[in-house]
Structures are given as C-alpha cells and as structure tokens.
Design a protein around this motif. Structure first.
Motif, PDB file in Angstrom:
ATOM      1  N   THR A  30      -1.368  -7.337   0.041  1.00 27.07           N
ATOM      2  CA  THR A  30      -1.902  -6.095   0.605  1.00 27.07           C
ATOM      3  C   THR A  30      -2.475  -6.296   1.997  1.00 27.07           C
ATOM      4  O   THR A  30      -2.351  -5.444   2.860  1.00 27.07           O
ATOM      5  CB  THR A  30      -3.006  -5.534  -0.325  1.00 27.07           C
ATOM      6  OG1 THR A  30      -2.522  -5.483  -1.658  1.00 27.07           O
ATOM      7  CG2 THR A  30      -3.441  -4.156   0.117  1.00 27.07           C
ATOM      8  N   TRP A  31      -3.100  -7.451   2.203  1.00 29.49           N
ATOM      9  CA  TRP A  31      -3.876  -7.663   3.431  1.00 29.49           C
ATOM     10  C   TRP A  31      -3.494  -8.978   4.067  1.00 29.49           C
ATOM     11  O   TRP A  31      -3.586 -10.036   3.440  1.00 29.49           O
ATOM     12  CB  TRP A  31      -5.379  -7.644   3.096  1.00 29.49           C
ATOM     13  CG  TRP A  31      -6.277  -7.799   4.257  1.00 29.49           C
ATOM     14  CD1 TRP A  31      -6.230  -7.124   5.439  1.00 29.49           C
ATOM     15  CD2 TRP A  31      -7.399  -8.707   4.346  1.00 29.49           C
ATOM     16  NE1 TRP A  31      -7.250  -7.551   6.269  1.00 29.49           N
ATOM     17  CE2 TRP A  31      -7.982  -8.508   5.620  1.00 29.49           C
ATOM     18  CE3 TRP A  31      -7.956  -9.618   3.460  1.00 29.49           C
ATOM     19  CZ2 TRP A  31      -9.087  -9.210   6.041  1.00 29.49           C
ATOM     20  CZ3 TRP A  31      -9.074 -10.332   3.876  1.00 29.49           C
ATOM     21  CH2 TRP A  31      -9.626 -10.132   5.163  1.00 29.49           C
ATOM     22  N   LEU A  54      -8.831  -0.342  -0.650  1.00 30.87           N
ATOM     23  CA  LEU A  54      -8.031  -0.998  -1.684  1.00 30.87           C
ATOM     24  C   LEU A  54      -8.296  -2.493  -1.708  1.00 30.87           C
ATOM     25  O   LEU A  54      -8.476  -3.088  -2.784  1.00 30.87           O
ATOM     26  CB  LEU A  54      -6.547  -0.720  -1.447  1.00 30.87           C
ATOM     27  CG  LEU A  54      -5.559  -1.443  -2.367  1.00 30.87           C
ATOM     28  CD1 LEU A  54      -5.771  -1.039  -3.817  1.00 30.87           C
ATOM     29  CD2 LEU A  54      -4.118  -1.177  -1.938  1.00 30.87           C
ATOM     30  N   CYS A  55      -8.324  -3.122  -0.534  1.00 35.15           N
ATOM     31  CA  CYS A  55      -8.565  -4.559  -0.463  1.00 35.15           C
ATOM     32  C   CYS A  55      -9.968  -4.911  -0.958  1.00 35.15           C
ATOM     33  O   CYS A  55     -10.169  -5.947  -1.610  1.00 35.15           O
ATOM     34  CB  CYS A  55      -8.381  -5.051   0.968  1.00 35.15           C
ATOM     35  SG  CYS A  55      -6.670  -5.036   1.526  1.00 35.15           S
ATOM     36  N   PHE A  82       0.807  -1.217   0.000  1.00 42.67           N
ATOM     37  CA  PHE A  82       0.000   0.000   0.000  1.00 42.67           C
ATOM     38  C   PHE A  82       0.844   1.272   0.000  1.00 42.67           C
ATOM     39  O   PHE A  82       0.594   2.170  -0.818  1.00 42.67           O
ATOM     40  CB  PHE A  82      -0.977  -0.011   1.176  1.00 42.67           C
ATOM     41  CG  PHE A  82      -1.960   1.119   1.158  1.00 42.67           C
ATOM     42  CD1 PHE A  82      -2.642   1.469  -0.005  1.00 42.67           C
ATOM     43  CD2 PHE A  82      -2.218   1.847   2.304  1.00 42.67           C
ATOM     44  CE1 PHE A  82      -3.553   2.512  -0.028  1.00 42.67           C
ATOM     45  CE2 PHE A  82      -3.127   2.890   2.297  1.00 42.67           C
ATOM     46  CZ  PHE A  82      -3.791   3.226   1.125  1.00 42.67           C
ATOM     47  N   ASP A 109      -5.735   3.641   5.195  1.00 40.40           N
ATOM     48  CA  ASP A 109      -5.494   2.228   5.449  1.00 40.40           C
ATOM     49  C   ASP A 109      -5.893   1.439   4.207  1.00 40.40           C
ATOM     50  O   ASP A 109      -6.372   2.008   3.235  1.00 40.40           O
ATOM     51  CB  ASP A 109      -6.261   1.755   6.680  1.00 40.40           C
ATOM     52  CG  ASP A 109      -5.526   0.651   7.422  1.00 40.40           C
ATOM     53  OD1 ASP A 109      -4.735  -0.073   6.776  1.00 40.40           O
ATOM     54  OD2 ASP A 109      -5.743   0.491   8.637  1.00 40.40           O
ATOM     55  N   ARG A 110      -5.732   0.144   4.272  1.00 40.91           N
ATOM     56  CA  ARG A 110      -5.865  -0.680   3.070  1.00 40.91           C
ATOM     57  C   ARG A 110      -7.270  -1.183   2.815  1.00 40.91           C
ATOM     58  O   ARG A 110      -7.504  -1.908   1.849  1.00 40.91           O
ATOM     59  CB  ARG A 110      -4.915  -1.870   3.205  1.00 40.91           C
ATOM     60  CG  ARG A 110      -3.471  -1.489   3.341  1.00 40.91           C
ATOM     61  CD  ARG A 110      -2.627  -2.626   3.864  1.00 40.91           C
ATOM     62  NE  ARG A 110      -2.970  -2.947   5.248  1.00 40.91           N
ATOM     63  CZ  ARG A 110      -2.282  -3.781   6.030  1.00 40.91           C
ATOM     64  NH1 ARG A 110      -1.218  -4.372   5.549  1.00 40.91           N
ATOM     65  NH2 ARG A 110      -2.651  -4.022   7.258  1.00 40.91           N
ATOM     66  N   SER A 146      -6.988   8.572  -1.146  1.00 44.47           N
ATOM     67  CA  SER A 146      -6.921   7.209  -1.693  1.00 44.47           C
ATOM     68  C   SER A 146      -8.082   6.304  -1.265  1.00 44.47           C
ATOM     69  O   SER A 146      -8.587   5.534  -2.099  1.00 44.47           O
ATOM     70  CB  SER A 146      -5.576   6.561  -1.339  1.00 44.47           C
ATOM     71  OG  SER A 146      -5.424   6.420   0.058  1.00 44.47           O
TER      72      SER A 146
END
Length: 206
Positions: free
Chosen positions: A203-204, A162-163, A83, A158-159, A110
């Motif tokens: 990513t996670w 995105l995740c 990330f 935080d992700r 983001s």
C-alpha cells in the motif's frame, strides 16, 4: 454487586471510545455539504479515482498509465495500486448489501472510515501495552489531533488513513503474540502480523 459494577464500568469505557470515534468522524465530514466531489483534496486524489474507474470498467489496470511519465507512460506493475483496487472492492461489498454508492463517494469517505478503524485499533493497541486509562486518553487525543485531521478528512483520497490502520493492526497483532502464553496462538498472531505488514508494503512505498 461486583458484577454490576464491572458491567457499568465496561459500558462507560465503551461509551467513551464510541464518543471518541463519533467525534473523529464528525470533525472529518463537517465540510461535506460545501464539498465538490470534482475537486478532491490532495495531490494524488484525482489519479487514484481515475485508476479506480479503470479497474471498475475493465477489471484491472492497463499495462501502462499514459497520463504519468509522458510521453511513454509508466508501467503499472511497478506501482503500488492496492488502494484503488480496494475502493472498487468496497463498492462491490456495499452493493452486495444493497447500498449503491459511486466510486467518487466511496473514495471521498474512505479516509474517514479507515481513520475510525485506525482509532479503534489504536485504542486496543494502547490498552494491550499501557493499560485501559492510557488507552482511553490516547484515543481521545488521536480523534482531535490536528496533524492527523488534515490527511484523514473526507475528500483527501490517499492512502494515509488506510496505512495508519494497517500499521496499527500489525503492531497490535504482534503485541498479542508477544503476550500470548499459548504457542499456537503466538504463532497465529505472529503470522497474522506479518501478513498485515505485507499488506502495508503493498500500500505504501515508505
């Protein structure tokens, strides 16, 4: 006449999806005029921004993160750092198009950007599995669902968003593979789904 009706219906559906995306974005950025970029939301925001700055300044992260697991620090090669690298990459891409934004500003925005893409992917996924009417209703609900809002709003660096996007993209590609009658397309969609799921793994930790 029939073609005109199909075109109007298509434009109407596209308008509904676009309005859902606009609504999702507005809800998540309406607090920005009162937002201080030095006070990010979420427990990991400051760490991710710090890592992105180190990557931007040095080209990569140092071997050890001295601000974690004191006094020895934590080895970065055992951490999922996709990330912060992505934040730096986004700044580079925007710079190519003549858009100059700080890492902090890109990081702040983001979650909203990735959630908008996640909503769009959610629409295509539901359309592919349950049909157009359900997809339109689902994307409208997802845009305003409170449980999704808190972790995808501007400043929550935080992700999560995105995740969500990467996971939905992988599911969509898998369903496209399943529904494809062409063996070559089925293989390509399957490979793309696996590759995307691999990106989610980078990513996670979950």
């Amino acid at each position: 006449m029939l073609r005109g009706g199909i075109l109007i219906a298509s434009v109407s559906r596209s308008s509904i999806v676009l309005l859902s995306l606009i609504l999702a974005i507005v809800i998540r950025v309406c607090h920005l005029p009162r937002f201080d970029e030095k006070g990010f939301i979420g427990p990991d925001s400051a760490r991710i921004i710090r890592q992105a700055k180190l990557i931007s300044e040095n080209g990569s992260l140092p071997e050890r993160d001295g601000m974690r697991s004191a006094p020895l620090g934590r080895l970065n090669r055992y951490q999922l750092t996709f990330f912060p690298y992505l934040i730096v990459f986004l700044q580079y891409v925007l710079h190519l198009f003549g858009i100059s934004l700080s890492l902090e500003r890109i990081a702040v925005l983001s979650p909203v950007i990735f959630f908008a893409f996640a909503c769009l992917m959610f629409y295509f996924f539901i359309k592919e599995t349950l049909g157009q009417p359900v997809a339109l209703m689902s994307v409208n609900i997802a845009a305003v669902l409170p449980v999704l809002t808190t972790r995808t709003m501007a400043g929550y660096v935080d992700r999560d968003a995105l995740c969500l996007f990467i996971g939905l993209l992988s599911y969509y590609l898998y369903v496209k593979s399943y529904h494809s009658n062409d063996l070559k397309h089925r293989f390509l969609f399957s490979a793309a789904s696996g590759f995307t799921m691999g990106a989610l793994g980078l990513t996670w930790q979950g």
